[in-house]
Scaffold this motif. Structure first.
Motif, mmCIF file in Angstrom:
data_model
loop_
_atom_site.group_PDB
_atom_site.id
_atom_site.type_symbol
_atom_site.label_atom_id
_atom_site.label_comp_id
_atom_site.label_asym_id
_atom_site.label_seq_id
_atom_site.Cartn_x
_atom_site.Cartn_y
_atom_site.Cartn_z
ATOM 1 N N LEU A 150 0.806 -1.221 0.000
ATOM 2 C CA LEU A 150 0.000 0.000 0.000
ATOM 3 C C LEU A 150 0.840 1.272 0.000
ATOM 4 N N VAL A 151 1.988 1.241 0.662
ATOM 5 C CA VAL A 151 2.804 2.451 0.796
ATOM 6 C C VAL A 151 3.833 2.590 -0.324
ATOM 7 N N PHE A 152 4.399 1.483 -0.760
ATOM 8 C CA PHE A 152 5.537 1.579 -1.672
ATOM 9 C C PHE A 152 5.293 1.054 -3.088
ATOM 10 N N ALA A 153 4.213 0.315 -3.316
ATOM 11 C CA ALA A 153 3.969 -0.242 -4.650
ATOM 12 C C ALA A 153 3.034 0.664 -5.453
ATOM 13 N N PRO A 154 3.301 0.821 -6.756
ATOM 14 C CA PRO A 154 2.408 1.627 -7.610
ATOM 15 C C PRO A 154 1.143 0.828 -7.948
ATOM 16 N N LEU A 155 0.066 1.086 -7.218
ATOM 17 C CA LEU A 155 -1.157 0.305 -7.377
ATOM 18 C C LEU A 155 -2.259 1.118 -8.040
ATOM 19 N N ALA A 208 -5.855 -0.715 -4.609
ATOM 20 C CA ALA A 208 -5.469 -0.099 -3.337
ATOM 21 C C ALA A 208 -6.645 -0.104 -2.352
ATOM 22 N N ILE A 209 -7.850 0.188 -2.834
ATOM 23 C CA ILE A 209 -9.035 0.188 -1.970
ATOM 24 C C ILE A 209 -9.310 -1.222 -1.436
ATOM 25 N N ALA A 210 -9.210 -2.207 -2.336
ATOM 26 C CA ALA A 210 -9.433 -3.601 -1.923
ATOM 27 C C ALA A 210 -8.423 -4.023 -0.858
ATOM 28 N N LEU A 211 -7.162 -3.624 -1.060
ATOM 29 C CA LEU A 211 -6.121 -3.976 -0.087
ATOM 30 C C LEU A 211 -6.322 -3.248 1.239
ATOM 31 N N CYS A 212 -6.845 -2.017 1.192
ATOM 32 C CA CYS A 212 -7.140 -1.274 2.427
ATOM 33 C C CYS A 212 -8.223 -1.972 3.249
ATOM 34 N N ILE A 213 -9.218 -2.526 2.551
ATOM 35 C CA ILE A 213 -10.283 -3.268 3.237
ATOM 36 C C ILE A 213 -9.703 -4.510 3.920
ATOM 37 N N ILE A 214 -8.855 -5.231 3.165
ATOM 38 C CA ILE A 214 -8.206 -6.430 3.726
ATOM 39 C C ILE A 214 -7.285 -6.043 4.876
ATOM 40 N N PHE A 215 -6.582 -4.919 4.723
ATOM 41 C CA PHE A 215 -5.662 -4.442 5.759
ATOM 42 C C PHE A 215 -6.424 -4.119 7.049
ATOM 43 N N GLY A 216 -7.594 -3.502 6.920
ATOM 44 C CA GLY A 216 -8.418 -3.200 8.084
ATOM 45 C C GLY A 216 -8.850 -4.467 8.807
ATOM 46 N N ALA A 217 -9.244 -5.488 8.035
ATOM 47 C CA ALA A 217 -9.633 -6.773 8.628
ATOM 48 C C ALA A 217 -8.429 -7.435 9.288
ATOM 49 N N ILE A 264 4.811 8.548 6.991
ATOM 50 C CA ILE A 264 5.461 7.803 5.895
ATOM 51 C C ILE A 264 4.526 7.636 4.696
ATOM 52 N N PRO A 265 3.246 7.241 4.890
ATOM 53 C CA PRO A 265 2.343 7.153 3.733
ATOM 54 C C PRO A 265 2.159 8.498 3.009
ATOM 55 N N ILE A 266 2.087 9.600 3.755
ATOM 56 C CA ILE A 266 1.948 10.913 3.107
ATOM 57 C C ILE A 266 3.154 11.211 2.229
ATOM 58 N N ILE A 267 4.341 10.870 2.712
ATOM 59 C CA ILE A 267 5.574 11.116 1.951
ATOM 60 C C ILE A 267 5.572 10.340 0.644
ATOM 61 N N PHE A 268 5.103 9.092 0.664
ATOM 62 C CA PHE A 268 5.220 8.218 -0.504
ATOM 63 C C PHE A 268 3.978 8.191 -1.409
ATOM 64 N N VAL A 269 2.788 8.408 -0.874
ATOM 65 C CA VAL A 269 1.596 8.345 -1.732
ATOM 66 C C VAL A 269 0.773 9.629 -1.717
ATOM 67 N N GLY A 270 1.103 10.565 -0.817
ATOM 68 C CA GLY A 270 0.357 11.824 -0.764
ATOM 69 C C GLY A 270 -0.679 11.832 0.341
ATOM 70 N N TRP A 271 -1.121 13.034 0.720
ATOM 71 C CA TRP A 271 -2.021 13.139 1.876
ATOM 72 C C TRP A 271 -3.431 12.631 1.599
ATOM 73 N N LEU A 272 -3.955 12.825 0.374
ATOM 74 C CA LEU A 272 -5.325 12.397 0.078
ATOM 75 C C LEU A 272 -5.453 10.867 0.051
ATOM 76 N N PRO A 273 -4.573 10.150 -0.678
ATOM 77 C CA PRO A 273 -4.645 8.681 -0.618
ATOM 78 C C PRO A 273 -4.425 8.147 0.801
ATOM 79 N N THR A 274 -3.548 8.816 1.554
ATOM 80 C CA THR A 274 -3.310 8.386 2.939
ATOM 81 C C THR A 274 -4.578 8.543 3.766
ATOM 82 N N LEU A 275 -5.241 9.688 3.627
ATOM 83 C CA LEU A 275 -6.472 9.942 4.372
ATOM 84 C C LEU A 275 -7.555 8.938 4.003
#
Length: 353
Positions: free
Chosen positions: A57-62, A67-76, A219-230
């Motif tokens: 989520l933080v370092f791969a170009p998705l 990315a949304i699907a992985l965020c759901i899995i990450f939350g679980a 770290i997520p803001i640095i690598f993917v930006g504040w909006l995707p991080t939020l």
């Protein structure tokens, strides 16, 4: 937290019988009460999954959809780490090695919480005074009325509609607001006594909060930006919060469980019977759900024997049920997740009136 509420100790034959049966089970099966190879394997799977999902989520170009699907899995995954690793370790039941339990219990700090606060709130208050208003802080949910002794307010009439929002933000509210509220207030609840907070734990609080904020925000803001991080934080946090809150509510806030009004600080029943009356199981036949929830769908067994690892709950379930039948004690269990969920909705509706 008050220590004034007392449980009956006049007739404790049920407790003595049940404890004897459980002791005999472990003596005859030659098993330790703590976890076994299954829990170590599960912990490894969940922690490796955490690392892999975070790195992707933080370092791969998705693509955004992935990315949304992985965020759901990450939350679980975050919730599963809480259910399976932190929870057992926090009760010192993960391993017979106390140091390992301590280290793994701090996985809650990695996820943004604080294990010192959690043990005060959960291990002591919730597990001792389950479903007793003013003592069990887990039923003190802002903007919700769960116990009949809680004051009915106008907005409660809509709680059966807005509860998903509250459950969804509960995890983020916990780690970004409520922990700090407890820290500066020095109390678990508004009406409770001040708790002792050692200097060591104060240092751990701030260091772990800084580490969590760096991992999940900076770290997520640095690598993917504040909006995707939020967006990612909101998605993962909502899935985690919904999972944590729902499992707790289905275990205690359903039609079958009792919410007692304490008269003169005395509970009529012995402690073990009170736990059975205020707790319910659900979907114990589902191996998948049992694996994901760390056995917390066997909530009755967990409340009776919190220092026994969840890997033993299916076996204990049969013993507890049989003993309840012998002593004509009602045992609360829902066959499925959805049956328990519908019952929870009925309680929310009843408490809104």
């Amino acid at each position: 937290m008050s220590q004034s509420v007392k449980f009956s100790n006049v007739n404790t034959l049920f407790s003595k019988t049940l404890k004897l049966k459980i002791n005999n089970y472990f003596q005859n099966s030659l098993q330790p009460r703590t976890g076994n190879r299954k829990i170590y394997l599960k912990a490894a799977i969940l922690l490796i999954s955490f690392a892999v999902l975070y790195l992707l989520l933080v370092f791969a170009p998705l693509h955004w959809s992935i990315a949304i699907a992985l965020c759901i899995i990450f939350g679980a995954n975050l919730a599963a780490i809480g259910f399976n690793i932190m929870h057992d370790a926090g009760h010192n039941s993960f391993s017979d090695n106390k140091n390992l339990n301590t280290v793994l219990s701090y996985s809650l700090n990695l996820l943004g919480g604080n294990i010192y606060f959690w043990k005060l709130k959960h291990n002591i208050a919730h597990h001792t005074f389950t479903n007793i208003d003013g003592e069990d802080h887990d039923i003190e949910v802002k903007f919700m009325r769960i116990h009949h002794d809680q004051k009915l307010r106008k907005h409660h009439r809509y709680q059966r509609f807005y509860f998903p929002l509250l459950y969804g933000i509960s995890y983020l509210a916990w780690i970004f607001y409520q922990d700090y509220e407890k820290y500066f207030r020095g109390r678990m609840g508004h009406k409770t006594e001040q708790f002792h907070f050692p200097v060591k734990e104060r240092i751990i609080f701030w260091v772990s909060k800084l580490i969590h904020f760096s991992l999940f925000v900076i770290i997520p803001i640095i690598f993917v930006g504040w909006l995707p991080t939020l967006i990612g934080l909101l998605i993962a946090g909502s899935v985690c919060g919904m999972s944590l809150a729902t499992v707790f509510q289905l275990a205690h806030v359903v039609e079958e469980t009792e919410f007692k009004t304490i008269d003169q600080s005395k509970v009529e029943e012995e402690w073990m019977i009170h736990q059975i009356q205020s707790t319910a199981n659900f979907a114990t036949g589902s191996k998948v759900l049992t694996w994901l929830l760390g056995g917390l769908n066997f909530q009755v067994e967990h409340h009776l024997f919190p220092k026994i690892s969840h890997v033993h709950y299916p076996a204990l379930n049969r013993i507890v049920k049989q003993t309840c039948k012998e002593y004509k004690i009602k045992y609360n269990e829902f066959r499925s997740f959805w049956t328990a969920f519908r019952s929870h909705l009925k309680v929310l509706e009843a408490m809104s009136k």
